[in-house]
Enzyme design. Sequence first.
Site, short mmCIF file in Angstrom:
data_model
loop_
_atom_site.label_atom_id
_atom_site.label_comp_id
_atom_site.label_asym_id
_atom_site.label_seq_id
_atom_site.Cartn_x
_atom_site.Cartn_y
_atom_site.Cartn_z
N LYS A 167 0.93 -1.32 0.33
CA LYS A 167 0.55 -0.09 -0.05
C LYS A 167 0.52 1.19 0.17
O LYS A 167 1.89 1.15 0.19
CB LYS A 167 -0.61 -0.05 1.58
CG LYS A 167 -2.13 0.91 1.36
CD LYS A 167 -2.71 -0.36 0.51
CE LYS A 167 -4.71 1.13 0.34
NZ LYS A 167 -5.33 -0.45 -0.03
N1 GLU Z 1 -7.25 0.44 -3.48
C1 GLU Z 1 -7.87 -1.39 -4.07
C2 GLU Z 1 -8.17 -1.91 -2.73
O1 GLU Z 1 -7.72 -1.61 -1.57
C3 GLU Z 1 -7.34 -2.13 -5.06
C4 GLU Z 1 -5.19 -2.62 -4.96
C5 GLU Z 1 -5.50 -2.93 -6.52
O2 GLU Z 1 -6.27 -2.92 -7.45
O3 GLU Z 1 -4.18 -3.06 -6.49
O4 GLU Z 1 -8.39 -3.78 -2.87
#
Ligand code: GLU
Length: 419
Positions: free
Chosen positions: A107
């Site tokens: 993240k």
């Molecule tokens: N931010 C989204 C999540 O928390 C998508 C992450 C992604 O597609 O890599 O799942």
Amino acid sequence: MAQKGAQILEMARKQVDLVARYLDVDQGILERIKSTKRELTVHFPVKMDDGSVRVFTGYRIQHDDSRGPFKGGIRYHPDVDLDEMRALAMWMTWKSAVVNIPFGGAKGGVKCNPKEMSLGELERLTRRFTWEISIVIGPDVDIPAPDVYTNPQVMAWIMDTYSVFQGHTVPGVVTGKPLELGGSVGRHEATGKGVVITTLKACEYLNLPIEGARVAIQGCGNVGSIAAQYFERVGARVIAISDSKGGLYNPNGLDLRAVMNCKRRYDRLLEDEVPGAEPVTNEELLELECDILVPAAIEGVITKENAPRVKAKVLVEGANGPTTPEADEILADKGVFVVPDILANAGGVVVSYFEWVQNLQELLWSEEEVATRLENILKRSFDEVVAIYEEKKVTMRMAAYILGVGRVLKAHMLRGIYP
Ligand code: GLU
């Protein structure tokens, strides 16, 4: 807010301790997956429109890549902090594993308030941040995506900045891009749609009719607003929806078209713009008389304080980490059926995976191909989690963790420790 981040991380680690009881796990490996693998913190200057220079703090936190490249969104929010990023990275690992796509978890984020920044400032912030984290991202290393307050335009800037420094276009470095730049059809709506697909599975399993079911949604961003529209399409009634400033409520069902027009026009939810709607706070929304409750905003909103007052029959977690472990126990005692975040909101990362596959292979799939594949993966994953739920007589969250964390531990064991 640093304290809130610490609580969120504690919650993420506690969930791993809880699942460890059900898994044959080496203590050392368990310690490893309760921490992150690699953490990058950057402080970087951005030229603001008034000519001043402001220094921002950003992160890219990589939790685990035992099953494939790191994957996870980038968030722009005033509350972003290191511990929160660590928790969110960890949840990405379990999410990829529970739906069995070959990614790990990461993240990233920048502590900022994008609502107070101009488009030019956001572009300069994004480009400089991308440059700062370019030492740890890449199409087969770590692939960012949208998250809270980031969008396809931000992804386009990330792709462009990374590509400029590589000397050639690298679409696979980031997902959630605009369609014109190698984005996948169906990615934008994937998370919200996935929330509804998993809710339909839950209703089918519980023998609850979706027709006329009352749905309350906290959050009106990419997840909440799109889920609301799909809920309406399948015959449910969205009785409440909110954004960060508050929400609207109508026990007979909201006029969603009016709600979305209002949000688009004023960037807030105003009762005067929606016929029959009355205001509701974010706290009240969670306690409304409803059938399906969808927290689709931020972490830690359902706690031991308000969980006893949750009246929904089904809780579908569009957000990451909306429910604390103490609240989980209370909800389980009350018989609330929980579709946990790592399953309920996995639609986004699943279609991110499709986007990445298409980019690497220089293919363009059709809308139907993406939709069918997404549905198959989510339905299969739901069935796998329910099978564990029934067999082990645990909560749905624990069942999803047994599956997801179990897959990650298996990968660690197979790979071994080297050097
Ligand atoms: N931010 C989204 C999540 O928390 C998508 C992450 C992604 O597609 O890599 O799942």
